[in-house]
Design an enzyme around this catalytic site. Structure first.
Site, PDB file in Angstrom:
ATOM      1  N   TYR A  93      -2.525  -1.346  10.223  1.00  0.00           N
ATOM      2  CA  TYR A  93      -2.593  -1.662   8.797  1.00  0.00           C
ATOM      3  C   TYR A  93      -1.307  -1.241   8.084  1.00  0.00           C
ATOM      4  O   TYR A  93      -0.705  -2.026   7.333  1.00  0.00           O
ATOM      5  CB  TYR A  93      -3.798  -0.954   8.181  1.00  0.00           C
ATOM      6  CG  TYR A  93      -3.921  -1.073   6.686  1.00  0.00           C
ATOM      7  CD1 TYR A  93      -4.496  -2.192   6.091  1.00  0.00           C
ATOM      8  CD2 TYR A  93      -3.483  -0.040   5.854  1.00  0.00           C
ATOM      9  CE1 TYR A  93      -4.630  -2.290   4.706  1.00  0.00           C
ATOM     10  CE2 TYR A  93      -3.606  -0.129   4.473  1.00  0.00           C
ATOM     11  CZ  TYR A  93      -4.174  -1.251   3.914  1.00  0.00           C
ATOM     12  OH  TYR A  93      -4.303  -1.344   2.548  1.00  0.00           O
ATOM     13  N   SER A 117       0.831  -1.197   0.000  1.00  0.00           N
ATOM     14  CA  SER A 117       0.000   0.000   0.000  1.00  0.00           C
ATOM     15  C   SER A 117       0.867   1.249   0.000  1.00  0.00           C
ATOM     16  O   SER A 117       2.025   1.227   0.439  1.00  0.00           O
ATOM     17  CB  SER A 117      -0.892   0.011   1.253  1.00  0.00           C
ATOM     18  OG  SER A 117      -1.488   1.278   1.463  1.00  0.00           O
TER      19      SER A 117
END
Length: 284
Positions: free
Chosen positions: A188, A175
């Site tokens: 995350y 990400s």
């Protein structure tokens, strides 16, 4: 595996199914196939919706049969299966918790038994939970996020390796938060950083076997992940508007990065990460 935390399924009571999401994400491939994955078999995690569905659709158009791994969204998985079969390819759906090593082993075995081989492993599935206060991240949530996002990649790759031959490819989804950080996605973002380290290290570990390992680091992409608790509800209307392109991306804008890394077009690339992120890239 007794120490696996139970999945935190739709804890915010928001839509986790793409079938309920409005507006619908764009998953359809934008161009005709050219046989770049002809005769290949790909196992794609989180393929029921979002980026995973778009990757499954594009891979199928390019000639691959698809194993669709997902948690519990059976309606979405059935739709992805229908999409793959509509491209004239075979598809199987396998539901279960990727944080469980034994499930990952069974899923790989089922893929090989039913589809005959395994050529491409796409580690795409992930979960995120928004918390700006570090103290509010429970031990359960921390363990669960790491199990889904990074432990699963170890488990699936371990299970897949005996079946992957020279020329095979592994693509891991990290990400943009790996590079730029996120104040509300602490656990995350940490898992996504771990995925980057795993990708680069695994690439060097497997390169002599002729197995290429690379990654994709999307920016804000319109999928069920964010409306399902990944972002506060009040932020959803502005989601992705802070990118240089001024909008969130669509899954079918990310899928070609996975295709490029899965096929021979990227034959001289290993340990690399592509960044479909609307111009947000801060990679180094």
């Amino acid at each position: 595996m007794s120490d696996v935390m139970e999945p935190m399924i739709h804890e915010d009571r928001l839509p986790g199914h793409e079938s309920r999401l409005e507006p619908k994400p764009d998953w359809e491939p934008r161009y005709r196939g050219s046989g770049r994955l002809e005769g290949k078999v790909a196992l794609i995690t989180g393929a029921d919706s979002g980026i995973g569905r778009a990757v499954a659709a594009l891979f199928a158009r390019e000639g691959a049969d698809i194993a669709i791994l997902y948690l519990c969204e059976h309606d979405d998985a059935a739709k992805t299966k229908e999409i793959v079969e509509g491209e004239g390819r075979r598809a199987i759906t396998i539901a279960g918790d990727l944080g469980d090593k034994q499930f990952c082993e069974r899923a790989v075995q089922q893929t090989v038994e039913q589809l005959g081989r395994l050529d491409v492993l796409v580690n795409n599935a992930g979960e995120q939970h928004y918390d700006e206060d570090l103290r509010k991240i429970s031990e359960e949530q921390l363990k669960r996020t790491f199990q889904t996002n990074i432990f699963s990649m170890f488990f699936l790759t371990q299970a897949a390796l005996p079946h992957l031959k020279e020329g095979a490819a592994i693509i891991n989804c990290t990400s943009e938060t790996t590079y730029k950080g996120s104040p509300g996605l602490l656990d995350y973002s940490s898992t996504k950083g771990a995925i980057l380290g795993f990708t680069r290290s695994l690439a060097k570990n497997l390169i002599e076997k002729g197995i290429r390992v690379n990654g994709v680091a999307p920016g804000p992409i319109w999928t069920p992940l964010n409306p399902s608790g990944g972002q506060p509800p009040e932020r959803i209307p502005e989601f992705g508007k802070d990118t240089p392109m001024g909008r969130p991306g669509q899954p079918n804008e990310v899928a070609p990065s996975f295709l490029f890394l899965a096929c021979e077009d990227s034959s001289y690339m290993a340990g690399q990460v592509l960044h479909p992120d609307g111009g947000n890239t801060t990679a180094s």
